[in-house]
Design a protein around this motif. Structure first.
Motif, PDB file in Angstrom:
ATOM      1  N   VAL A 260       0.879  -1.156  -0.111  1.00  0.00           N
ATOM      2  CA  VAL A 260       0.303  -0.135   0.064  1.00  0.00           C
ATOM      3  C   VAL A 260       0.808   1.321  -0.245  1.00  0.00           C
ATOM      4  CG1 VAL A 260      -1.921   1.117   1.219  1.00  0.00           C
ATOM      5  CG2 VAL A 260      -1.740  -1.253   1.338  1.00  0.00           C
ATOM      6  N   ILE A 261       0.725   2.016  -1.117  1.00  0.00           N
ATOM      7  CA  ILE A 261       1.400   3.208  -1.148  1.00  0.00           C
ATOM      8  C   ILE A 261       0.438   4.459  -1.098  1.00  0.00           C
ATOM      9  CG2 ILE A 261       3.796   2.266  -2.135  1.00  0.00           C
ATOM     10  CD1 ILE A 261       2.425   3.662  -4.774  1.00  0.00           C
ATOM     11  N   GLY A 262       0.927   5.774  -0.728  1.00  0.00           N
ATOM     12  CA  GLY A 262       0.310   7.038  -1.082  1.00  0.00           C
ATOM     13  C   GLY A 262      -0.954   7.254   0.122  1.00  0.00           C
ATOM     14  N   LEU A 263      -0.686   6.678   1.324  1.00  0.00           N
ATOM     15  CA  LEU A 263      -1.636   6.760   2.357  1.00  0.00           C
ATOM     16  C   LEU A 263      -1.945   8.610   2.650  1.00  0.00           C
ATOM     17  CD1 LEU A 263      -1.233   3.636   4.491  1.00  0.00           C
ATOM     18  CD2 LEU A 263      -3.119   4.379   2.766  1.00  0.00           C
ATOM     19  N   ASP A 264      -0.932   9.091   2.195  1.00  0.00           N
ATOM     20  CA  ASP A 264      -0.771  10.479   2.699  1.00  0.00           C
ATOM     21  C   ASP A 264      -1.748  11.297   1.509  1.00  0.00           C
ATOM     22  OD1 ASP A 264       0.765  10.179   0.619  1.00  0.00           O
ATOM     23  OD2 ASP A 264       1.976  11.839   0.915  1.00  0.00           O
ATOM     24  N   ALA A 265      -2.203  10.570   0.621  1.00  0.00           N
ATOM     25  CA  ALA A 265      -2.971  11.374  -0.370  1.00  0.00           C
ATOM     26  C   ALA A 265      -4.310  12.076   0.170  1.00  0.00           C
ATOM     27  CB  ALA A 265      -3.570  10.296  -1.343  1.00  0.00           C
ATOM     28  N   THR A 266      -4.334  13.325  -0.103  1.00  0.00           N
ATOM     29  CA  THR A 266      -5.404  14.078   0.129  1.00  0.00           C
ATOM     30  C   THR A 266      -6.036  14.928  -0.849  1.00  0.00           C
ATOM     31  OG1 THR A 266      -3.988  15.919   1.171  1.00  0.00           O
ATOM     32  CG2 THR A 266      -5.326  14.224   2.701  1.00  0.00           C
ATOM     33  N   ILE A 267      -7.150  15.692  -0.948  1.00  0.00           N
ATOM     34  CA  ILE A 267      -7.545  16.289  -2.132  1.00  0.00           C
ATOM     35  C   ILE A 267      -7.220  17.817  -1.469  1.00  0.00           C
ATOM     36  CG2 ILE A 267      -9.464  17.205  -3.273  1.00  0.00           C
ATOM     37  CD1 ILE A 267     -10.700  14.281  -3.421  1.00  0.00           C
ATOM     38  N   ASN A 268      -6.730  18.742  -2.129  1.00  0.00           N
ATOM     39  CA  ASN A 268      -6.417  19.935  -1.961  1.00  0.00           C
ATOM     40  C   ASN A 268      -6.860  20.741  -2.864  1.00  0.00           C
ATOM     41  OD1 ASN A 268      -5.936  22.499  -0.814  1.00  0.00           O
ATOM     42  ND2 ASN A 268      -3.709  22.044  -0.469  1.00  0.00           N
ATOM     43  N   LYS A 269      -8.171  21.383  -3.116  1.00  0.00           N
ATOM     44  CA  LYS A 269      -8.553  21.650  -4.314  1.00  0.00           C
ATOM     45  C   LYS A 269      -8.531  23.287  -4.670  1.00  0.00           C
ATOM     46  CE  LYS A 269     -12.765  20.730  -5.060  1.00  0.00           C
ATOM     47  NZ  LYS A 269     -13.846  19.970  -5.218  1.00  0.00           N
ATOM     48  N   ARG A 270      -8.361  23.662  -5.985  1.00  0.00           N
ATOM     49  CA  ARG A 270      -7.985  25.011  -6.024  1.00  0.00           C
ATOM     50  C   ARG A 270      -9.281  25.818  -6.383  1.00  0.00           C
ATOM     51  NH1 ARG A 270      -3.424  24.068 -10.475  1.00  0.00           N
ATOM     52  NH2 ARG A 270      -4.231  22.086 -10.432  1.00  0.00           N
ATOM     53  N   SER A 271     -10.444  25.055  -6.316  1.00  0.00           N
ATOM     54  CA  SER A 271     -11.747  25.797  -6.739  1.00  0.00           C
ATOM     55  C   SER A 271     -12.537  25.056  -5.740  1.00  0.00           C
ATOM     56  CB  SER A 271     -12.036  25.443  -8.234  1.00  0.00           C
ATOM     57  OG  SER A 271     -12.106  24.258  -8.332  1.00  0.00           O
ATOM     58  N   ASP A 272     -14.087  25.697  -5.862  1.00  0.00           N
ATOM     59  CA  ASP A 272     -15.038  25.427  -5.193  1.00  0.00           C
ATOM     60  C   ASP A 272     -15.932  24.358  -5.811  1.00  0.00           C
ATOM     61  OD1 ASP A 272     -14.161  26.933  -3.246  1.00  0.00           O
ATOM     62  OD2 ASP A 272     -15.415  28.774  -3.683  1.00  0.00           O
ATOM     63  N   ASN A 273     -15.775  24.403  -6.828  1.00  0.00           N
ATOM     64  CA  ASN A 273     -16.713  23.439  -7.737  1.00  0.00           C
ATOM     65  C   ASN A 273     -16.417  21.825  -7.469  1.00  0.00           C
ATOM     66  OD1 ASN A 273     -18.373  25.114  -9.002  1.00  0.00           O
ATOM     67  ND2 ASN A 273     -17.241  25.188 -10.848  1.00  0.00           N
ATOM     68  N   ARG A 274     -17.316  21.008  -7.824  1.00  0.00           N
ATOM     69  CA  ARG A 274     -16.895  19.583  -7.685  1.00  0.00           C
ATOM     70  C   ARG A 274     -15.986  19.315  -8.823  1.00  0.00           C
ATOM     71  NH1 ARG A 274     -21.271  15.793  -9.052  1.00  0.00           N
ATOM     72  NH2 ARG A 274     -21.706  17.057 -10.897  1.00  0.00           N
ATOM     73  N   ARG A 275     -15.007  18.517  -8.873  1.00  0.00           N
ATOM     74  CA  ARG A 275     -14.232  17.935  -9.994  1.00  0.00           C
ATOM     75  C   ARG A 275     -14.800  16.961 -10.374  1.00  0.00           C
ATOM     76  NH1 ARG A 275      -8.740  19.947 -10.024  1.00  0.00           N
ATOM     77  NH2 ARG A 275      -9.702  21.665  -9.402  1.00  0.00           N
ATOM     78  N   LEU A 276     -14.788  16.898 -12.140  1.00  0.00           N
ATOM     79  CA  LEU A 276     -15.238  15.784 -12.515  1.00  0.00           C
ATOM     80  C   LEU A 276     -14.487  15.272 -13.727  1.00  0.00           C
ATOM     81  CD1 LEU A 276     -17.431  13.723 -13.331  1.00  0.00           C
ATOM     82  CD2 LEU A 276     -18.823  15.598 -14.686  1.00  0.00           C
ATOM     83  N   VAL A 277     -13.857  14.333 -13.667  1.00  0.00           N
ATOM     84  CA  VAL A 277     -12.616  13.918 -14.752  1.00  0.00           C
ATOM     85  C   VAL A 277     -13.096  12.489 -15.477  1.00  0.00           C
ATOM     86  CG1 VAL A 277     -10.316  13.392 -15.292  1.00  0.00           C
ATOM     87  CG2 VAL A 277     -10.884  15.274 -13.746  1.00  0.00           C
ATOM     88  N   ILE A 278     -13.027  12.538 -16.783  1.00  0.00           N
ATOM     89  CA  ILE A 278     -13.321  11.182 -17.414  1.00  0.00           C
ATOM     90  C   ILE A 278     -12.168  10.942 -18.177  1.00  0.00           C
ATOM     91  CG2 ILE A 278     -14.646   9.888 -18.941  1.00  0.00           C
ATOM     92  CD1 ILE A 278     -16.918  11.517 -18.289  1.00  0.00           C
ATOM     93  N   PHE A 279     -11.394   9.746 -17.615  1.00  0.00           N
ATOM     94  CA  PHE A 279     -10.256   9.269 -18.421  1.00  0.00           C
ATOM     95  C   PHE A 279     -10.508   8.161 -19.277  1.00  0.00           C
ATOM     96  CE2 PHE A 279      -6.241   6.607 -18.343  1.00  0.00           C
ATOM     97  CZ  PHE A 279      -5.510   7.343 -18.979  1.00  0.00           C
ATOM     98  N   VAL A 280     -10.403   8.228 -20.565  1.00  0.00           N
ATOM     99  CA  VAL A 280     -10.804   7.199 -21.624  1.00  0.00           C
ATOM    100  C   VAL A 280      -9.445   6.670 -22.009  1.00  0.00           C
ATOM    101  CG1 VAL A 280     -11.832   6.878 -23.636  1.00  0.00           C
ATOM    102  CG2 VAL A 280     -12.574   8.830 -22.162  1.00  0.00           C
ATOM    103  N   ILE A 281      -9.355   5.004 -21.897  1.00  0.00           N
ATOM    104  CA  ILE A 281      -8.367   4.612 -22.337  1.00  0.00           C
ATOM    105  C   ILE A 281      -8.682   4.137 -23.757  1.00  0.00           C
ATOM    106  CG2 ILE A 281      -6.778   2.591 -21.892  1.00  0.00           C
ATOM    107  CD1 ILE A 281      -8.009   2.370 -19.131  1.00  0.00           C
ATOM    108  N   GLY A 282      -7.772   4.617 -24.552  1.00  0.00           N
ATOM    109  CA  GLY A 282      -8.030   4.229 -26.086  1.00  0.00           C
ATOM    110  C   GLY A 282      -7.339   2.654 -26.305  1.00  0.00           C
ATOM    111  N   GLU A 283      -8.020   2.120 -27.523  1.00  0.00           N
ATOM    112  CA  GLU A 283      -7.461   0.611 -27.731  1.00  0.00           C
ATOM    113  C   GLU A 283      -6.943   0.814 -29.156  1.00  0.00           C
ATOM    114  OE1 GLU A 283      -7.297  -2.320 -26.245  1.00  0.00           O
ATOM    115  OE2 GLU A 283      -5.946  -2.506 -28.128  1.00  0.00           O
ATOM    116  N   ALA A 284      -5.628   0.616 -29.185  1.00  0.00           N
ATOM    117  CA  ALA A 284      -4.866   0.498 -30.378  1.00  0.00           C
ATOM    118  C   ALA A 284      -5.047   1.468 -31.374  1.00  0.00           C
ATOM    119  CB  ALA A 284      -5.224  -0.889 -31.015  1.00  0.00           C
ATOM    120  N   ALA A 285      -5.183   3.032 -30.739  1.00  0.00           N
ATOM    121  CA  ALA A 285      -5.265   3.893 -31.614  1.00  0.00           C
ATOM    122  C   ALA A 285      -4.039   4.882 -31.874  1.00  0.00           C
ATOM    123  CB  ALA A 285      -6.185   4.946 -31.054  1.00  0.00           C
TER     124      ALA A 285
END
Ligand SMILES: [Zn+2]
Length: 530
Positions: free
Chosen positions: A213-238
Motif C-alpha cells: 500500500v502506497i500513498g496513504l498521505d493522499a488528500t484532496i486540496n482543491k483550487r476551486s469550490d466546484n466539484r471536480r469531474l474527470v473522465i479518463f478514456v483508455i483508447g485501444e490501439a489508436a
C-alpha cells in the motif's frame, strides 16, 4: 542389436526426436488448422506451419539438451507427448493452465478410467518405443569445441529458417495467432510445457510478497469550490498519425476538430499490448521499472484518488481492467445486461448512457471515471463500429488479414477511429452538461498503437525494443471545460503537448487533474504543470 551399434551425434538425435514429436504429436492441431485453412488454397502456408513448429521445437531442444541432459529430457518429452497426444486426439483435451491445475488435483482412480487398449497403444508406439531407442542409442562424444560449433551452426540455420518462414507468411501468421487463439492449445508438447511453467509461476507468485500500500498521505486540496469531474478514456490501439486533428489526410476527427482539443503529438506508450500498457499507465512505476509482479502488487493512481476521498468508477468494455480496478467500483459493459447499445457487439458509447445517474448520486463529491474502450481492437476492425460509421471504403470484412489489401485494412481501421471520435465527442457533451456544477475534463490516451502493414507487420505486441513507431506512438487528447480552464492554464498544457511525453506521466497527471496531494506526486511528470 545391430541397430544400436550405430552411433549418432547429439545434434542429429535432437533433430530426429524434434521431427518425431512435431509429426506425431500435432495431428489434432493440423486437423483443426485445416478446418480454417483448407489444404488446396493454403498448402504452402500449412507446409510453412510445419517448418515453423519443427524449427521452434528443435531450437529449444538444442538449448537444453547436453551430454547429461539429452537422454532424460528426450525420453521425458516422448513419454509425456504420447499421453498428451492420446488425450487430445481422443478426448479433445487441451492442457492449459486450468487443465494442469485439474490434473494435479485429480486422484489416481480417475486416471484408471482413461486406460484402454488404444491408450496403451499410443503410450507404447509413440512413447515407450522411441524412448527405448533414445535410451539405447550410442552418442558420439565429439570434443567440446566441435560439439558446440556443430550445435551453433544448426541452431543458427534453424533460426534463419524460422524467421524466413514467419516473414514470408507474416499476414497469415498475425491473423492466425490472433483469430485462432485456441489452436495453439493443441501444439504438442509446447503448450503443455508452457502451461506447466505458467502454473508453477502462478503458484509461486500468489505465495509471494504481500500487497504494497502506497500513498496513504493522499488528500484532496482543491483550487476551486466546484466539484471536480474527470473522465479518463483508455483508447485501444489508436494510432496518433491516423487522427485528422494531427494532420492525417482523411477526416477521421470531424467532431473533435470542432472542440478546443489539446493533442499530445509525441506521446509514446509503456508497452505494445493491452496487458502490459494498461496496468503500467496507472502505476507509479515508469516503463523502465514496471513489472506485473511489482506493479499489480502495489496501489495505483486510482487507489490514491479514491483514498483521498473522490469517487472512482471503472467502466469496462474491452477485456478486463488488468487488476487496475480491483479496489474501486467496477462495471462490466461487455454484455447487453447493462450495456444498452449492443448490435451485436457492445459499443463504447453504451458506457455513457446511464453515467449521469452515477454522477448525480455522488452527492457533490469529486469524481474520476475511467472508460476502458474497445476502440480499434484488431484484426476484425469492421466489427468495431456501427454501420453508419462505414465511411472509408472499401473495407476488409474478415478477421483473416491475409485476404485483404492494405487499403481495405486501413479503411476499416480508419472507420474505428471515426467512431472513437464520435464516442469522445459524446464524453465531452456529457461533461458540458455538468459544467454548471463541475470543473470538468476529459483525458484520452490510447494503450498502444497498431501496425497496419508497414514493413509487413500487422496488429501490435512486438517486443518493445524492436517495436516499430506505429505500435508505440499513441493518440492522446485533453479537453477542459470553461471553469476547469480557469483553474488550469491551458497554455502550459498546450506547450507540454508539443514535447515528447510518455505514459509515465499519467499517474502524476491524474493526481494533478484531481488536485490530489501526496509526497509521491512529481510535478515534472504532470502534463498540466510547467
Ligand atoms: Zn490494447
Amino acid at each position: 542389436m545391430q541397430f544400436f551399434s550405430k552411433k549418432i551425434s547429439q545434434v542429429n538425435l535432437i533433430l530426429f526426436v524434434g521431427a518425431f514429436l512435431t509429426i506425431t504429436g500435432n495431428f489434432t492441431f493440423f486437423e483443426k488448422t485445416l478446418q480454417v485453412y483448407p489444404f488446396s488454397e493454403n498448402w504452402l502456408f500449412l507446409a510453412s506451419l510445419f517448418l515453423f513448429l519443427f524449427t521452434f521445437h528443435a531450437a529449444i531442444l538444442l538449448i537444453v539438451c547436453y551430454r547429461w541432459t539429452i537422454k532424460p529430457i528426450l525420453i521425458f518429452l516422448l513419454l509425456v507427448s504420447s499421453v498428451l497426444t492420446y488425450s487430445t486426439n481422443n478426448y479433445g483435451i487441451v492442457f492449459d493452465h486450468n487443465m494442469i491445475t485439474n490434473t494435479f488435483e485429480t486422484d489416481t482412480s480417475e486416471f484408471s478410467d482413461l486406460i484402454s487398449i488404444q491408450s496403451i497403444l499410443y503410450f507404447s508406439l509413440l512413447g515407450l518405443l522411441p524412448s527405448y531407442f533414445v535410451w539405447k542409442v550410442k552418442i558420439i562424444n565429439f570434443s567440446l569445441k566441435r560439439q558446440l560449433w556443430q550445435r551453433l551452426k544448426v541452431f543458427l540455420t534453424l533460426i534463419v529458417v524460422f524467421i524466413v518462414v514467419v516473414l514470408s507468411f507474416s499476414k497469415y501468421y498475425t491473423s492466425f495467432a490472433r483469430e485462432n487463439r485456441d489452436l495453439r492449445l493443441y501444439i504438442t508438447p509446447t503448450y503443455f510445457l508452457y502451461s506447466s511453467v505458467k502454473y508453477i509461476d502462478s503458484q509461486i507468485e500468489t505465495s509471494a510478497k504481500p500487497f504494497k500500500v502506497i500513498g496513504l498521505d493522499a488528500t484532496i486540496n482543491k483550487r476551486s469550490d466546484n466539484r471536480r469531474l474527470v473522465i479518463f478514456v483508455i483508447g485501444e490501439a489508436a494510432r496518433r498519425d491516423h487522427m485528422s486533428i494531427n494532420g492525417y489526410d482523411l477526416k477521421t476527427n470531424p467532431n473533435l476538430e470542432k472542440e478546443d482539443i489539446i493533442s499530445f503529438k509525441e506521446m509514446t506508450s509503456c508497452g505494445t499490448d493491452t496487458a502490459l500498457s494498461v496496468p503500467c499507465m496507472f502505476s507509479l512505476l515508469g516503463r523502465d521499472s514496471y513489472s506485473h509482479s511489482k506493479g499489480k502488487n502495489m496501489s495505483n493512481v486510482l487507489d490514491l484518488v479514491s483514498h483521498a476521498g473522490a469517487s472512482v468508477l471503472w467502466l469496462e468494455n474491452n477485456s478486463s481492467s488488468k487488476s487496475v480496478a480491483d479496489r474501486v467500483e467496477f462495471r462490466d459493459y461487455r454484455t447487453s445486461i447493462i450495456n444498452p447499445i449492443c448490435n451485436p457487439e457492445c459499443r463504447d458509447e453504451g458506457m455513457l448512457i446511464n453515467l449521469q445517474n452515477y454522477i448525480d448520486q455522488q452527492n457533490g463529491k469529486d469524481v474520476l471515471i475511467v472508460l476502458h474502450t474497445m476502440g480499434s481492437h484488431g484484426p476484425a476492425y469492421y466489427k468495431r463500429y456501427p454501420e453508419n460509421f462505414e465511411v472509408f471504403k472499401p473495407i476488409c470484412k474478415t478477421n483473416q488479414l491475409n485476404e485483404c489489401t492494405d487499403t481495405e485494412i486501413r479503411n476499416a481501421y480508419d472507420n474505428t477511429i471515426l467512431y472513437t471520435d464520435y464516442v469522445l465527442s459524446q464524453v465531452i457533451e456529457l461533461l458540458k452538461r455538468n459544467s454548471q456544477v463541475s470543473d470538468a475534463a476529459m483525458f484520452y490516451v490510447s494503450d498502444h498503437g497498431e501496425s497496419l502493414g508497414e514493413g509487413g507487420l500487422y496488429l501490435h505486441g512486438m517486443p518493445y525494443f524492436m517495436a516499430p513507431d506505429e505500435q508505440i506512438d499513441v493518440a492522446a487528447f485533453m479537453w477542459l471545460d470553461d471553469s476547469m480552464s480557469r483553474v488550469f492554464d491551458k497554455n502550459i498544457i498546450k506547450e507540454n503537448a508539443k514535447l515528447p511525453q510518455t505514459q509515465d506521466s499519467l499517474f502524476h497527471t491524474l493526481l494533478g487533474l484531481m488536485d490530489v496531494e501526496t509526497e509521491l506526486y512529481e510535478k515534472d511528470l504532470d502534463l498540466t504543470v510547467k
